[in-house]
Structures are given as C-alpha cells and as structure tokens.
Scaffold this motif. Sequence first.
Motif, PDB file in Angstrom:
ATOM      1  N   MET A   1       0.851  -1.204   0.000  1.00 28.02           N
ATOM      2  CA  MET A   1       0.000   0.000   0.000  1.00 28.02           C
ATOM      3  C   MET A   1       0.881   1.246   0.000  1.00 28.02           C
ATOM      4  O   MET A   1       1.776   1.366   0.814  1.00 28.02           O
ATOM      5  CB  MET A   1      -0.882  -0.024   1.249  1.00 28.02           C
ATOM      6  N   SER A   2       0.605   2.144  -0.904  1.00 34.44           N
ATOM      7  CA  SER A   2       1.348   3.398  -0.864  1.00 34.44           C
ATOM      8  C   SER A   2       0.750   4.292   0.220  1.00 34.44           C
ATOM      9  O   SER A   2      -0.412   4.136   0.587  1.00 34.44           O
ATOM     10  CB  SER A   2       1.294   4.101  -2.221  1.00 34.44           C
ATOM     11  N   TYR A   3       1.543   5.209   0.719  1.00 28.13           N
ATOM     12  CA  TYR A   3       1.073   6.002   1.853  1.00 28.13           C
ATOM     13  C   TYR A   3      -0.020   6.992   1.462  1.00 28.13           C
ATOM     14  O   TYR A   3      -0.653   7.579   2.313  1.00 28.13           O
ATOM     15  CB  TYR A   3       2.236   6.697   2.541  1.00 28.13           C
ATOM     16  N   LEU A   4      -0.231   7.156   0.158  1.00 28.21           N
ATOM     17  CA  LEU A   4      -1.299   8.060  -0.280  1.00 28.21           C
ATOM     18  C   LEU A   4      -2.450   7.296  -0.930  1.00 28.21           C
ATOM     19  O   LEU A   4      -3.220   7.861  -1.695  1.00 28.21           O
ATOM     20  CB  LEU A   4      -0.736   9.113  -1.238  1.00 28.21           C
ATOM     21  N   GLU A   5      -2.558   6.013  -0.613  1.00 29.26           N
ATOM     22  CA  GLU A   5      -3.630   5.229  -1.223  1.00 29.26           C
ATOM     23  C   GLU A   5      -5.005   5.769  -0.818  1.00 29.26           C
ATOM     24  O   GLU A   5      -5.941   5.775  -1.592  1.00 29.26           O
ATOM     25  CB  GLU A   5      -3.491   3.756  -0.808  1.00 29.26           C
ATOM     26  N   TYR A   6      -5.093   6.239   0.422  1.00 25.48           N
ATOM     27  CA  TYR A   6      -6.370   6.753   0.924  1.00 25.48           C
ATOM     28  C   TYR A   6      -6.285   8.254   1.212  1.00 25.48           C
ATOM     29  O   TYR A   6      -5.240   8.763   1.614  1.00 25.48           O
ATOM     30  CB  TYR A   6      -6.790   6.000   2.190  1.00 25.48           C
ATOM     31  N   CYS A   7      -7.414   8.917   1.017  1.00 26.81           N
ATOM     32  CA  CYS A   7      -7.480  10.368   1.215  1.00 26.81           C
ATOM     33  C   CYS A   7      -7.373  10.690   2.714  1.00 26.81           C
ATOM     34  O   CYS A   7      -8.147  10.178   3.523  1.00 26.81           O
ATOM     35  CB  CYS A   7      -8.795  10.891   0.650  1.00 26.81           C
TER      36      CYS A   7
END
Length: 172
Positions: A1-7
């Motif tokens: 998971m990238s650290y910007l996957e979620y808002c």
Amino acid sequence: MSYLEYCSNCGKKNIYGFIDGGLRYHCLNCNSIHYENPKPTSTLICPESKNILLVKRAVEPGKGLWGLPGGFIELNETPDQAAIRELKEETNLDGRVNCQLGYTSHFNSLHGDILLLAFLMDVSDFKDMVAGDDADDAKLFPLNQLPQLAFTSHEKIVEMYINYLNKLKLSV
Ligand SMILES: [Zn+2]
C-alpha cells in the motif's frame, strides 16, 4: 500500500493521475489534491584547518558509510536551527552557521525527494566530539583524502565548499 492510497481528508480511496499541472494523488470524493514536496534538510560542512567533519551513518540509507552531518528540518525550526541541532545530536559539537554554501537535490531516496541546504559551520572546539544519535563515528578527514561518501549529493556539497575556498583565495 502506498502512503497516499487513501485520502487523508475523507478516507476514501485516492486516484493517481494528472491534475493541476502534474501527476498527483487526489480524491474524487472530496476533491482534495495531495501535493507532495521534497523534504528539506540542513547538511553541514564543518572545517577544522584543512579537514572536514564526517560522520559514519548508523542508519539507512547509506548505513556504514561516511557522510556529512545533518538531517531533516523539523516543524517550527529554521534551517539554521536544524543545522545547529543536528550537529549537536550527531557529534556533541557546538557550532554556528557561517553561511549557506548552496543547495542540491536528491531524488527518489529512501525518504523520497530531498532538498539539501548546505551550510558552512563554524565550530570553535572539536575536543568534545562524540558520535551520537544517527552516527556510529565522527571524525575529521583531510579535504583532499576523503573516503567515498554515502551520497552523490554530499559529494556535490563538498565541491561547493571547494569552490567557495577557491573563490576566497582569488579574492585575497
Ligand atoms: Zn477525500
């Protein structure tokens, strides 16, 4: 998971795509654009006669290699304050900023893109030098016999310092 996957604003999934002039993570639910910027560091040249101070890096990236002292600028901290604090943490030395030598960038490092602000420091006394914090060792090296440095960006900063010295010589 990238650290910007979620808002970080509404928690929905971000998309990665072209918006506001560049490729950026953004959220179609709340229209937040998650801008990313290089992280600024203060990186230090601390001369003692014809030597400069290097620290052996205790952590990745570049663990086990020699590099210039320095580190990330904290929130509510000026680059000068970061320079003085990092020098103290890594080497127990007290210094003050003489001048800024320049800047350089390091892209795609372990910590993402880094902006390195290079400072020339005045350290009046090296006798209390003790490696600490992120440093395994701290040592003065002759400027013309430096070991291979951990990062190209640090080598560029050493070049800035050599250019600075050459200009000083020309001006006297
Ligand atoms: Zn959102």
